[in-house]
Design an enzyme around this catalytic site. Structure first.
Site, PDB file in Angstrom:
ATOM      1  N   ASP A  61      10.144  -5.714   1.126  1.00 53.07           N
ATOM      2  CA  ASP A  61      10.780  -7.161   0.524  1.00 53.07           C
ATOM      3  C   ASP A  61      10.736  -8.262   1.218  1.00 53.07           C
ATOM      4  O   ASP A  61      10.427  -7.938   2.542  1.00 53.07           O
ATOM      5  CB  ASP A  61      12.090  -6.725  -0.373  1.00 53.07           C
ATOM      6  N   LYS A 110      11.325   2.843   4.298  1.00 52.62           N
ATOM      7  CA  LYS A 110      10.146   1.853   3.907  1.00 52.62           C
ATOM      8  C   LYS A 110      10.557   0.710   3.095  1.00 52.62           C
ATOM      9  O   LYS A 110      10.228   0.348   2.160  1.00 52.62           O
ATOM     10  CB  LYS A 110       9.388   2.770   2.941  1.00 52.62           C
TER      11      LYS A 110
END
Length: 483
Positions: free
Chosen positions: A317, A314
């Protein structure tokens, strides 16, 4: 055929609104025909002609409506012409809600129980018309009819009929092919090739009314989908085709989540369930005795039992950061994980960053977008989910994005895999907000391609027997969804 219709088809061909050759569609399919009616905005006379012939179609059917609404975005100028030429009020549907101003999805003046006529340029599956009708319905405006310039005859009219929306088409693909062949614009070979493509890629489905479920407004579609073998042939992304072929060969849509804390435990579970799964999902950073050599052992097990490795990282950023997280550090995820996933919250950069790693290393990898979650009270909204879908469908990501982690089916594109987590043979939840759904509900009602099972298997007394139970339940549910 009426001369007006025939002449319009020829004009559309002359301005390249109808093209023949080899084209890659948004779905990844290779098509011999491409319809690009956006070009008519540069030809005012043709656009007016299109609007007039569609207005005539509406008058012929004596339709009742109080306003018109063009499907965004190509049909908007057509609807505008109809509105201004015939003094009909017009509504505008936004594709996404703005976070400022009135924040409306439908712009214009309307009353509850008004009837709106939807205007569309081309219909394939009928999804865009249906979504526009849903948006209008959400503010109390009713929809019974839609006018389309060109029906590709791929099942859209039948799908819309199940929603009580009657599609009235000015012309069909068959009529287009007949006119162009008769006037020597295309030859018989191209006609037959196009007809075969249309026939082989129909969107025949039955769509149920939306029903609210655990994580927002899920459609609860019941869909007759292609088989895994058929889907594999339609996928351009090699990792997706490989996954479908594994599912077909092993007769399984089961992914097991091995969320345990030692290398020994991970290997023990895989040895027990490997024959029954198409995917093993890992959380590599929760393994307390991790050593880099362990990832090679994972790959060896994947080859032995023929499954893909999905590292549930997951990423969430900026592109530069996720590149390092994916390819560097102690885990070097890009070297061994076939599939990873991202939270699309940062925007396309989080996808592009990972995609660049794959490109630079010449890897065959896939990425899933977390579009919905199974935890109670999560903050994912319907608009967020739709934005995730648009990111997945962007041309720049078609060589990497392979689908979604979700709670409902987002698209009928067979190249987009839908993985539904939180699956258990008995529904319910845990004390940390996890909500469980059964394999049958996940596959049939929610449209899952893959069911993800964790503790339902890993905490069982007999891992192998429990994996077999889930494999059987998932496979039997799949068989009920294919023609």
């Amino acid at each position: 055929m009426e001369p007006k219709k025939r002449n319009l088809i020829l004009k559309l061909y002359e301005v390249n609104a109808i093209k023949f050759g080899t084209f890659i569609l948004k779905s990844g399919l290779e098509s011999p025909v491409y319809l690009d009616l956006r070009v008519i905005v540069s030809y005012p006379e043709i656009m007016k002609e299109v609007a007039n012939i569609m207005w005539t179609k509406a008058e012929e059917n004596t339709l009742r409506y109080d306003s018109v609404c063009g499907v965004p975005y190509t049909a908007l100028p057509i609807a505008t012409c109809i509105s201004t030429d015939h003094n009909i009020p017009m509504l505008i549907r936004r594709k996404e809600t703005k976070d400022y101003g009135t924040k409306k999805m439908i712009e214009g003046s309307y009353k509850e129980d008004d009837y709106c006529l939807i205007i569309e340029d081309v219909v394939t599956s009928g999804t865009s018309v249906y979504e526009t009708a849903q948006a209008l319905n959400s503010v109390g405006v009713k929809v019974r009819d839609a006018i389309v310039l060109l029906d590709r005859e791929q099942g859209g009219a039948d799908s819309l009929k199940t929603q009580d929306i009657h599609l009235h088409s000015v012309c069909t693909m068959t009529e287009v092919l007949t006119v162009l062949e008769k006037h020597n614009k295309i030859d018989k070979t191209m006609v037959e090739k196009t007809k075969e493509f249309i026939y082989s890629n129909r969107f025949d489905q039955t769509v149920k009314k939306p029903t609210p479920q655990a994580n927002g407004d899920h459609t609860g579609k019941k869909i007759i989908r292609p088989t895994w073998a058929e889907s594999a042939q339609k996928c351009k992304l090699q990792i997706t085709a490989r996954l479908y072929n594994i599912m077909h060969k092993k007769k399984t849509n089961l992914a097991v989540s091995v969320d345990v804390h030692s290398c020994r435990e991970v290997k023990k579970i895989i040895e027990a369930v490997g024959l029954h799964v198409c995917i093993v999902k890992t959380h590599i950073d929760i393994i307390e005795d991790f050593v880099p050599e362990f990832t090679k052992e994972l790959q060896d097990l994947a080859e032995k039992y023929n499954f893909l490795i999905f590292e549930d990282r997951k990423f969430a950023d900026i592109g530069n950061t996720v590149q390092s997280q994916y390819s560097r550090g102690i885990y070097k995820i890009s070297d061994w994980a076939d599939i990873v996933n991202v939270h699309p919250l940062p925007g396309k950069g989080v996808i592009s960053g990972l995609q660049q790693v794959v490109k630079d290393k010449g890897l065959k990898r896939g990425c899933l977008l977390v579009a919905e979650m199974s935890s109670a009270g999560n903050l994912i909204t319907k608009d967020y989910t739709q934005a995730s879908l648009r990111l997945a469908e962007a041309d720049e990501h078609k060589d990497f994005v392979m689908g979604f982690v979700c709670q409902s089916r987002l698209t009928e594109d067979p190249s987009m895999i839908h993985m539904v987590p939180g699956v258990k043979l008995s529904s319910g939840g845990d004390n940390l907000g996890q909500q469980y759904t059964t394999p049958e509900e996940a596959v049939i009602k929610r449209g899952a391609d893959i069911i993800i099972v964790g503790r339902g298997i890993t905490e069982a007394d007999n891992l192998k027997e429990e994996a077999e139970r889930y494999q059987k339940a998932g496979y039997e549910a799949y068989l009920k969804t294919v023609s």
